[in-house]
Scaffold this motif. Sequence first.
Motif, PDB file in Angstrom:
ATOM      1  N   TRP A  59      44.772  92.633 -43.992  1.00  0.00           N
ATOM      2  CA  TRP A  59      44.051  93.911 -43.994  1.00  0.00           C
ATOM      3  C   TRP A  59      44.964  95.028 -44.476  1.00  0.00           C
ATOM      4  O   TRP A  59      44.573  95.885 -45.262  1.00  0.00           O
ATOM      5  N   PHE A  63      44.308  97.136 -47.761  1.00  0.00           N
ATOM      6  CA  PHE A  63      44.076  98.569 -47.529  1.00  0.00           C
ATOM      7  C   PHE A  63      45.017  99.404 -48.390  1.00  0.00           C
ATOM      8  O   PHE A  63      44.601 100.368 -49.047  1.00  0.00           O
ATOM      9  N   MET A  75      36.393  93.648 -47.927  1.00  0.00           N
ATOM     10  CA  MET A  75      37.128  92.479 -47.437  1.00  0.00           C
ATOM     11  C   MET A  75      36.236  91.252 -47.304  1.00  0.00           C
ATOM     12  O   MET A  75      36.693  90.127 -47.484  1.00  0.00           O
TER      13      MET A  75
ATOM     14  N   THR B 124      44.986  98.902 -36.252  1.00  0.00           N
ATOM     15  CA  THR B 124      43.622  98.730 -36.765  1.00  0.00           C
ATOM     16  C   THR B 124      43.287  99.730 -37.877  1.00  0.00           C
ATOM     17  O   THR B 124      42.197  99.686 -38.426  1.00  0.00           O
ATOM     18  N   ILE B 127      41.986  98.226 -41.104  1.00  0.00           N
ATOM     19  CA  ILE B 127      40.644  97.654 -40.944  1.00  0.00           C
ATOM     20  C   ILE B 127      39.600  98.758 -41.043  1.00  0.00           C
ATOM     21  O   ILE B 127      38.643  98.672 -41.819  1.00  0.00           O
ATOM     22  N   LEU B 130      39.337 100.183 -44.577  1.00  0.00           N
ATOM     23  CA  LEU B 130      38.551  99.376 -45.507  1.00  0.00           C
ATOM     24  C   LEU B 130      37.073  99.385 -45.151  1.00  0.00           C
ATOM     25  O   LEU B 130      36.226  99.099 -45.995  1.00  0.00           O
TER      26      LEU B 130
END
Lengths: 98, 354
Positions: A59, A63, A75, B124, B127, B130
Amino acid sequence: MDGGQAFFCIGTMGDGMTQQQMVAWLRQWVAQHQQVPIEQVDMDADLFAQGYVDSLGIWRMVFELSQQLNRPLDMDALLQGEDALSICELAKRIEAAL
Amino acid sequence: MSQVRFRIAHLEDIERLMAFMGRHWRQGHVLSRRRDMWAWEFGFHTLAPDLINVAVAEQDDALVGIFGWMPYNQRPIPDLAGSLWKVVDDVQAQAPMLGLKLRRYVMEQVPHRFFAAPGAGPQTRPIYGLLGMQWQRMQQFYRINPAMTAFELLQNVDPEITGQAGAALPQARLEPVESIDQLHDLPWHQWHNLWPYRDAAYIRWRFWDYPFADYDLWMAYGKDNTPSHLLVTRTQCVGVRCALRIVTILGHPEGLAPALVALFTHQVKGRARIEYMDCICHGVPASVFSQAGMAAVDFDQPDAGVVVPNYFEPFCARKVPVYCVADPLPEGVRYVQYKGDGDQDRPNLLEEEA
């Protein structure tokens, strides 16, 4: 694996970054986070099996690439598929997603 | 890898959830020890009476992931805070998208308008980034009791600079809430563009009736003597020294400064045991707090400036920023988040259940 093999997965990317540049960027990212010379980063090896990223690291890597590209990346789309997820494979999937 | 199934947890799943927390989050975590805390924290405005606000991921009947949430109101389509998001490490390693799928399951199964929560872990951020969500570092504002000359909770205090109200402000009247019915007097209809929207049922559940910590509720009245804000505080102590912590506020940030001054004047200034008052929030302009004599903690320089603690259970004498995350906002809406809304003020050191 040496740096010359990066040219196996050359394609053209839109939006200002070629696929070759993206592969180079991903290799550099792995090298920095693994603290190894970039030449030692195998761009055809599975990112997870090789220990280059964990479930959170993937991630973080994507990112930061999305910030570099200034484009959102999905993703879900990138992590689908049965093939091992190598740097080359990831770059191909990103190209397809853009 | 065998198939993973998602479902909403039942009350009878609590024992398994407690075992999961102790094994996969942290041994001794309060939610591994207190069944009653599960029933309360995840029992507000549930989808059905026998369900709790937790989704589970199961593989071969083993619990491999959890995702919890807390509604901010009792509307049919409420705003939600997240609380607890964990997938077992070795399962996550095999299926990096599992945690996201579990979260998506909740977002699809639980009707909601807006997702926003304090306390997102720094790990996080990619995450949520995105996912297209906003990610913010919350600010912590504080004002020191000028009657104090020696400090045990605060560090690096310059006695010359203890904070003074920076502007001439109209006076606000502040009264303790003595009956929950007093909340009906608040101008709820004026706050619909402040997201997440918190209603009286939420305030009652989260603070007034909360069985695991003591909160004080304060009504602030404006110059026309009508209620303007609701402030919720919690006094946290280490030994004989305490901090008055504003854990949430209802009302428009503009016009808040007189209420903050009134709270400080009546509950902190000159008190022998209270070193400071603080508030951790996002979306309230710093100028509101500076008008009330409150300064911002400088998180960019961890070793410089006044060290205002955040964690008290156990006590941690250092600056610790809190991050919050939220869905993108529609036009005309403001995102205002306080630390106490969600799970960031959950007590950690409760004794074992009797």
